[in-house]
Design an enzyme around this catalytic site. Sequence first.
Site, PDB file in Angstrom:
ATOM      1  N   PHE A   1       0.861  -1.185   0.000  1.00 21.55           N
ATOM      2  CA  PHE A   1       0.000   0.000   0.000  1.00 21.55           C
ATOM      3  C   PHE A   1       0.891   1.227   0.000  1.00 21.55           C
ATOM      4  O   PHE A   1       1.723   1.393   0.881  1.00 21.55           O
ATOM      5  CB  PHE A   1      -0.905  -0.001   1.233  1.00 21.55           C
TER       6      PHE A   1
ATOM      7  N   ASP B   1       9.417   2.605   1.481  1.00 18.78           N
ATOM      8  CA  ASP B   1       8.254   3.326   1.997  1.00 18.78           C
ATOM      9  C   ASP B   1       8.181   3.056   3.495  1.00 18.78           C
ATOM     10  O   ASP B   1       7.725   1.999   3.927  1.00 18.78           O
ATOM     11  CB  ASP B   1       6.999   2.836   1.264  1.00 18.78           C
TER      12      ASP B   1
ATOM     13  N   LYS C   1       2.797   9.556   8.311  1.00 19.97           N
ATOM     14  CA  LYS C   1       2.062   9.162   9.522  1.00 19.97           C
ATOM     15  C   LYS C   1       2.558   9.789  10.830  1.00 19.97           C
ATOM     16  O   LYS C   1       2.093  10.829  11.235  1.00 19.97           O
ATOM     17  CB  LYS C   1       2.046   7.650   9.629  1.00 19.97           C
TER      18      LYS C   1
HETATM   19  C1  LIG Z   1       3.153   2.123   3.894  1.00 22.77           C
HETATM   20  C2  LIG Z   1       2.206   3.237   3.545  1.00 22.77           C
HETATM   21  N1  LIG Z   1       2.501   4.039   2.532  1.00 22.77           N
HETATM   22  C3  LIG Z   1       1.699   5.051   2.193  1.00 22.77           C
HETATM   23  C4  LIG Z   1       0.519   5.295   2.855  1.00 22.77           C
HETATM   24  C5  LIG Z   1      -0.360   6.428   2.449  1.00 22.77           C
HETATM   25  O1  LIG Z   1      -0.287   7.458   3.373  1.00 22.77           O
HETATM   26  P1  LIG Z   1      -1.379   8.612   3.393  1.00 22.77           P
HETATM   27  O2  LIG Z   1      -2.672   7.997   3.798  1.00 22.77           O
HETATM   28  O3  LIG Z   1      -0.857   9.611   4.392  1.00 22.77           O
HETATM   29  O4  LIG Z   1      -1.431   9.179   2.024  1.00 22.77           O
HETATM   30  C6  LIG Z   1       0.166   4.476   3.927  1.00 22.77           C
HETATM   31  C7  LIG Z   1      -1.092   4.708   4.640  1.00 22.77           C
HETATM   32  O5  LIG Z   1      -1.631   3.849   5.277  1.00 22.77           O
HETATM   33  C8  LIG Z   1       1.035   3.411   4.285  1.00 22.77           C
HETATM   34  O6  LIG Z   1       0.747   2.587   5.298  1.00 22.77           O
END
Ligand SMILES: Cc1ncc(COP(=O)(O)O)c(C=O)c1O
Length: 385
Positions: free
Chosen positions: A134, A219, A248
């Site tokens: 994700f 990420d 986050k």
């Molecule tokens: C690993 C990861 N990357 C990216 C995101 C996306 O972040 P945002 O919701 O702040 O756009 C999330 C959100 O859950 C995530 O867990």
Amino acid sequence: MSTPELADKYLMQTGRRLPVTFVRGRGCLVYDDAGNEYLDLVAGIAVNLLGHAHPEVAAAVAQQAKTLIHTSNLYFSQPQVELARRLVELSFPSRVFFCNSGAEANETAIKLARKWGARNRDGAFQIITTLGSFHGRTLATVTAGGQPKYSDPFKPLPDGFMHVPYNDLDAIRAATSARTVAVMLEPVMGEIGIVPAKPGYIAGVRKWCDEKGMLLMLDEVQTGLGRTGRWFAFQHHGVTPDVMTLAKGLGGGVPIAACLASPKADVFEPGDHGSTFGGNPLACAAALAVLHVIDRDGLVGHAAEMGEVLHGAIHGLGVKEVRGIGLMQAMEFAEPRAKAFQQACLDARLVVNAVDDHSIRFVPPLIVTAQQIDQAQHTMQEVLK
Ligand SMILES: Cc1ncc(COP(=O)(O)O)c(C=O)c1O
């Protein structure tokens, strides 16, 4: 009209909400509009690293709000350069781009990879990501993420992403071509229910990227800033990425995100990228306070310790599987009962997160105590009865 009725009338219906309206919090506790107290093991989905209403974050935000909230990136900003310096000191030699969400940080990484490929790899632009990953909800990041249920409704999708199974280095090797410019990975897959990288996987991908002249982009939106028991999850693997994204927990709940690029990957030039709000003084002041408290209070080590306590507590419930690292844990039921369990816990004043029909995710504030974990275990035992 009640808050749920107003939400139904005025908010786009992009997700299902649990039937509770939280109005205030303190530490790992949060209170609903009827005054009920809950123990919060979700922390705004791995966001509130210092819990709710941390006095030092609140004071930093209040002070900055009284001083200067926003100026744009047309000008220099002291809190922004201080925060960038601190992140680089904590992670790896790099430069930072600030933005507002995990998706935007990953979008930044994707654009960096494309420019880097145009400049260094004869226009290579494909990025390998993993099934179940994700990376956000913008068009490019939702395509990067390996969950077609999130991207299929928005076809046609942008070109240039290949998905392979997680924890499978051979699959990355097989998917690599002359057009592949980068591998983008979560060190622990979060949204799919906490799937940590196996020992050797990230280091193996690093080596493969070096051999093939590709960027390794991690990420760390969910894993970053102490959650896994190290400041960054890559530090468990003895290698550094070329690009890392954070969001986050960075602002302790105030929206801020970052993309860090090593000197090799730092190919943006003036005009290439931007964000009106990115790294504004208010958000950076919050983030500086968060990093200061994590460091001063030894919360990275505490997260490692509490992670083991939490792992043991969940294990004691006798479910099918417990997975995780640090304060990023999940348990899996043999039967599809996670959603009902989440609701029953909420009724019993415990906040946990069902990521799908089988799995419950725990991503509490880093300040959670052994006593609170014990209390949560007791509540869950009662619920399971
Ligand atoms: C690993 C990861 N990357 C990216 C995101 C996306 O972040 P945002 O919701 O702040 O756009 C999330 C959100 O859950 C995530 O867990």
